[in-house]
Design a protein around this motif. Structure first.
Motif, PDB file in Angstrom:
ATOM      1  N   ASN A 154       0.850  -1.185   0.000  1.00  0.00           N
ATOM      2  CA  ASN A 154       0.000   0.000   0.000  1.00  0.00           C
ATOM      3  C   ASN A 154       0.885   1.234   0.000  1.00  0.00           C
ATOM      4  N   THR A 155       1.068   1.822   1.138  1.00  0.00           N
ATOM      5  CA  THR A 155       1.896   3.012   1.213  1.00  0.00           C
ATOM      6  C   THR A 155       3.339   2.642   1.552  1.00  0.00           C
ATOM      7  N   MET A 156       4.233   3.482   1.114  1.00  0.00           N
ATOM      8  CA  MET A 156       5.634   3.416   1.523  1.00  0.00           C
ATOM      9  C   MET A 156       6.022   4.804   2.006  1.00  0.00           C
ATOM     10  N   GLY A 157       6.859   4.850   3.011  1.00  0.00           N
ATOM     11  CA  GLY A 157       7.169   6.164   3.564  1.00  0.00           C
ATOM     12  C   GLY A 157       8.553   6.253   4.148  1.00  0.00           C
ATOM     13  N   TRP A 158       8.965   7.480   4.350  1.00  0.00           N
ATOM     14  CA  TRP A 158      10.226   7.796   5.000  1.00  0.00           C
ATOM     15  C   TRP A 158       9.954   8.573   6.281  1.00  0.00           C
ATOM     16  N   TYR A 159      10.594   8.167   7.338  1.00  0.00           N
ATOM     17  CA  TYR A 159      10.548   8.844   8.626  1.00  0.00           C
ATOM     18  C   TYR A 159      11.987   9.140   9.031  1.00  0.00           C
ATOM     19  N   ARG A 160      12.134  10.019   9.996  1.00  0.00           N
ATOM     20  CA  ARG A 160      13.465  10.291  10.516  1.00  0.00           C
ATOM     21  C   ARG A 160      13.416  10.524  12.012  1.00  0.00           C
ATOM     22  N   GLN A 161      14.542  10.257  12.640  1.00  0.00           N
ATOM     23  CA  GLN A 161      14.638  10.457  14.080  1.00  0.00           C
ATOM     24  C   GLN A 161      15.996  11.029  14.405  1.00  0.00           C
ATOM     25  N   ALA A 162      15.985  12.228  14.944  1.00  0.00           N
ATOM     26  CA  ALA A 162      17.210  12.878  15.388  1.00  0.00           C
ATOM     27  C   ALA A 162      17.468  12.519  16.849  1.00  0.00           C
TER      28      ALA A 162
END
Length: 115
Positions: free
Chosen positions: A32-40
């Motif tokens: 379905n969806t694909m996504g990018w997340y980030r964590q500092a």
């Protein structure tokens, strides 16, 4: 089993560009969806961008106009083109893929932007 693997992180100077890639493999009928997340460091994981199987994309306000998400459905791969990078973009970037009702995460790739 579904595996999600990111690549393309690294060290870049402010104003530079990087392209991240993320490939999903394994027992996949459709994603379905694909996504990018980030964590500092010391921060919560936040959404950067996501894209549906039909190509509809959404972005965090902080990256609009600088980052572009795209995907190749035939390869179960999503990309994140990051331009005009800023030091505040420094983080571990994680990819995810939603297969049926389950979200699968990658291990993350480090992006460091020097000033």
């Amino acid at each position: 089993q579904v595996q999600v693997v990111e690549s393309g992180g690294g060290l870049v100077q402010a104003g530079g560009s990087l392209r991240l890639s993320c490939a999903a493999s394994g027992s996949i009928f459709s994603i379905n969806t694909m996504g990018w997340y980030r964590q500092a460091p010391g921060e919560q994981r936040e959404l950067v961008a996501m894209i549906t199987s039909g190509g509809i994309a959404n972005y965090a306000d902080s990256v609009k106009g600088r980052f572009t998400i795209s995907r190749d459905n035939a390869k179960n791969t999503v990309y994140l083109q990051m331009n005009s990078l800023k030091p505040e973009d420094t983080a571990v970037y994680y990819c995810n893929a939603k297969v049926l009702f389950t979200i699968h995460w990658g291990q993350g790739t480090q992006v460091t932007v020097s000033s």
